[in-house]
Design an enzyme around this catalytic site. Structure first.
Site, PDB file in Angstrom:
ATOM      1  N   GLY A 247       0.841  -1.210   0.000  1.00 46.92           N
ATOM      2  CA  GLY A 247       0.000   0.000   0.000  1.00 46.92           C
ATOM      3  C   GLY A 247       0.864   1.242   0.000  1.00 46.92           C
TER       4      GLY A 247
ATOM      5  NE  ARG B 184       1.280   1.072  -6.908  1.00 49.84           N
ATOM      6  CZ  ARG B 184       2.471   1.648  -6.864  1.00 49.84           C
ATOM      7  NH1 ARG B 184       3.553   0.917  -7.027  1.00 49.84           N
ATOM      8  NH2 ARG B 184       2.594   2.932  -6.629  1.00 49.84           N
TER       9      ARG B 184
ATOM     10  CG  ASP C 223       5.441  -3.545  -4.961  1.00 51.09           C
ATOM     11  OD1 ASP C 223       6.117  -4.574  -5.115  1.00 51.09           O
ATOM     12  OD2 ASP C 223       5.928  -2.479  -4.519  1.00 51.09           O
TER      13      ASP C 223
ATOM     14  CG  ASP D 291       7.160   2.454  -7.185  1.00 49.37           C
ATOM     15  OD1 ASP D 291       6.752   3.632  -7.200  1.00 49.37           O
ATOM     16  OD2 ASP D 291       6.626   1.567  -6.497  1.00 49.37           O
TER      17      ASP D 291
HETATM   18  P1  AMP Z   1       8.989   0.799  -3.052  1.00 46.70           P
HETATM   19  O1  AMP Z   1      10.275   0.161  -2.687  1.00 46.70           O
HETATM   20  O2  AMP Z   1       9.074   2.288  -3.213  1.00 46.70           O
HETATM   21  O3  AMP Z   1       8.288   0.131  -4.173  1.00 46.70           O
HETATM   22  O4  AMP Z   1       8.059   0.617  -1.755  1.00 46.70           O
HETATM   23  C1  AMP Z   1       7.627  -0.624  -1.272  1.00 46.70           C
HETATM   24  C2  AMP Z   1       6.641  -0.411  -0.161  1.00 46.70           C
HETATM   25  O5  AMP Z   1       7.271   0.210   0.953  1.00 46.70           O
HETATM   26  C3  AMP Z   1       5.466   0.483  -0.503  1.00 46.70           C
HETATM   27  O6  AMP Z   1       4.354  -0.016   0.193  1.00 46.70           O
HETATM   28  C4  AMP Z   1       5.898   1.828   0.018  1.00 46.70           C
HETATM   29  O7  AMP Z   1       4.816   2.666   0.284  1.00 46.70           O
HETATM   30  C5  AMP Z   1       6.617   1.421   1.289  1.00 46.70           C
HETATM   31  N1  AMP Z   1       7.630   2.410   1.705  1.00 46.70           N
HETATM   32  C6  AMP Z   1       8.820   2.671   1.126  1.00 46.70           C
HETATM   33  N2  AMP Z   1       9.475   3.630   1.805  1.00 46.70           N
HETATM   34  C7  AMP Z   1       8.686   3.991   2.840  1.00 46.70           C
HETATM   35  C8  AMP Z   1       8.801   4.934   3.908  1.00 46.70           C
HETATM   36  N3  AMP Z   1       9.870   5.709   4.046  1.00 46.70           N
HETATM   37  N4  AMP Z   1       7.771   5.010   4.775  1.00 46.70           N
HETATM   38  C9  AMP Z   1       6.685   4.243   4.658  1.00 46.70           C
HETATM   39  N5  AMP Z   1       6.519   3.337   3.687  1.00 46.70           N
HETATM   40  C10 AMP Z   1       7.500   3.203   2.783  1.00 46.70           C
HETATM   41 MG    MG Z   2       6.654   0.199  -5.082  1.00 53.07          MG
END
Ligand code: AMP
Ligand code: MG
Length: 484
Positions: A92, A185, A254, A264
């Site tokens: 999410g 996604r 995702d 992303d």
């Molecule tokens: P990503 O690696 O950007 O695809 O993120 C994977 C998941 O981790 C997603 O659900 C993001 O919303 C969550 N996420 C990544 N960085 C953070 C953060 N600093 N705080 C909260 N959620 C995060």
């Molecule tokens: Mg992501």
């Protein structure tokens, strides 16, 4: 400015809110201490029909930090799940908020999302924030991808928050405004299957078809129609990545967009010396997302997608598996066909025969042996100039070149085709890092300069060669990081 005018200008829509409530949580961005606009993409604002923003400069930092919610917006965080490095997990928007949707002057719907906008119910242990470094990196690379003519989410703004973000070191915080066709996604469908009802899944499928593939809306089997359309978009996308040497780095489900946009930007990077095993991501120890493995991961992710759709494919699950399997099985053939078409275009071969594929394979094998630069090798062929390095002096290559020349009857048309498919400049990792290091110290000039060069990747550049050489040993030490 009177309130009614503003409403007209933003003109927010929220089709996502029509989905069952399990798919989102209404949530406002968490305000930041001291917002300051670092970059604003005026041209994109104009293209999206948000021209009024260019006259509202004093409001940009409030809008694009999340400190002021534009009139008509109903901010929300989306729910999704996903397979990360092969393991299924609930995810999410943990650090992103969808402000709403807009319609551009051509009638296309787009999402406006703030990334790094604070904690949400999906944040788990994360702080909901993002670093200025990584948001500028996303801005630069996503814009470069757009100009390379590769489907991608776009970047409208980067606003520094005036707050510190704690990772391995202390960083400046920032919020990026991301523009995307949607934020659906593969993981959204996995979420529906795992946590929703069959009706929720059907509703999501219909929503995706209507939003992204309206021409497929009345197909007999909507789930299969959606799967096939997504598969084709993904094949085209990954082949485009392979065309320019892009390594996404974290192709989890995702991070696979239903409409086939690159999304992303985390540990992504560009390959210099050709080697399918190239990996720069610090967390990808087994090369799951290596350059040459992206085709297979695409297949893997689409299998997960088909699996998520199963309950909607047919009531009888055995029948559903049969139908889904048949669709998934179409991937390999299609991919191979499109892949060689792309490589023939890079080589300027206008009327290839199937047996000419061996020419592509032979060149790549030689490039790997001689550690030839991917971008430069194709440019040198196109410009008929010799390239430094051992490839050009090898007998094997000379023999190959002769065979290749024989396939190029109409030289002019061949060069024209090559020019459209071989970028003259790409975001070389060391230039990206240099621009970001300077930006960190407050000097945005190298960043702007690089952005400008990357805005015209197929055109001529007076100082083009400046962007080609790779500092010695740079690649062997270069590492990129996720989620920063
Ligand atoms: P990503 O690696 O950007 O695809 O993120 C994977 C998941 O981790 C997603 O659900 C993001 O919303 C969550 N996420 C990544 N960085 C953070 C953060 N600093 N705080 C909260 N959620 C995060
Ligand atoms: Mg992501």
């Amino acid at each position: 400015m009177p309130k009614t005018d503003k409403k007209l200008n933003w003109n927010f829509e929220s089709s996502y809110l029509e989905l069952p409530s399990i798919f989102y949580t209404k949530q406002n961005p968490v305000p930041v201490a001291k917002p300051a606009t670092v970059f604003f993409n005026e041209k994109l604002a104009q293209d999206l029909g948000l021209d009024f923003l260019n006259q509202e400069k004093e409001k940009l930092h409030d809008y694009f930090s999340g400190n002021e919610i534009p009139d008509g917006a109903t901010p929300l965080a989306q729910a999704y799940a996903g397979h990360q490095f092969g393991g299924f997990t609930m995810l999410g928007d943990g650090r992103a908020i969808l402000l709403g949707e807009g319609i551009d002057p051509e009638g296309n719907r787009f999402d406006i999302q703030l990334k790094g906008s604070g904690r949400t119910p999906y944040s788990r242990r994360g702080d909901g924030r993002a670093t200025l470094y990584s948001m500028l990196r996303e801005y630069l690379i996503s814009e470069a991808m757009f100009h390379l003519k590769i489907p991608t989410t776009r970047s409208l703004a980067v606003v520094a928050t005036g707050e510190k973000v704690y990772r391995e070191e202390v960083n400046e915080g920032a919020v990026l405004t991301r523009i995307a066709k949607s934020h659906l996604r593969v993981g959204t469908f996995e979420y529906a299957r795992a946590y929703g009802s069959i009706e929720d899944l059907h509703t999501l499928i219909n929503y995706a078809l209507e939003r992204h593939f309206p021409e497929k809306n009345n197909m007999e089997n909507p789930a299969i129609a959606l799967f096939t359309a997504v598969m084709h978009e993904q094949i085209d996308l990954i082949i485009n990545w392979l065309r320019v040497g892009f390594i996404h780095g974290v192709m989890n489900t995702d991070n696979m967009h239903i409409a086939g946009e690159t999304i992303d930007y985390g540990p992504c990077a560009f390959m210099n010396a050709y080697d399918p095993k190239t990996v720069f991501s610090s967390i990808d120890r087994n090369g799951r997302y290596a350059f040459g493995n992206q085709q297979h991961v695409g297949h893997w992710n689409l299998t997960a997608f088909a699996n998520a759709l199963l309950p909607a494919v047919a009531e009888d699950q055995e029948e559903a598996i049969k139908l889904a399997q048949k669709s998934v099985d179409g991937y390999q053939f299609k991919f191979t066909e499109r892949y060689y078409a792309m490589m023939f275009a890079k080589l300027g071969i206008l009327n290839p025969k199937e047996e000419d594929r061996v020419l592509v394979n032979d060149l790549l094998a030689m490039m790997q042996t001689h550690k030839s630069d991917y971008t430069q090798t194709f440019l040198a062929l196109e410009e008929e100039r010799e390239l430094e390095g051992t490839l050009y002096s090898s007998e094997e290559f000379k023999a190959w070149k002769e065979k290749w020349e024989n396939l190029r009857e109409d030289k002019e048309a061949s060069v024209a085709l090559m020019r459209k498919n071989n970028p003259r400049v790409i975001p070389r990792n060391h230039w990206v890092e240099n621009a970001l290091d300077e930006a960190k110290t407050g000097n945005l000039e190298p960043f702007s300069e690089l952005l400008e060069v990357l805005a015209n990747p197929y055109g001529n550049h007076s100082d083009e060669l400046k962007y080609q050489p790779i500092p010695e040993e740079f690649d062997s030490c270069y590492q990129t990081f996720c989620g920063t």
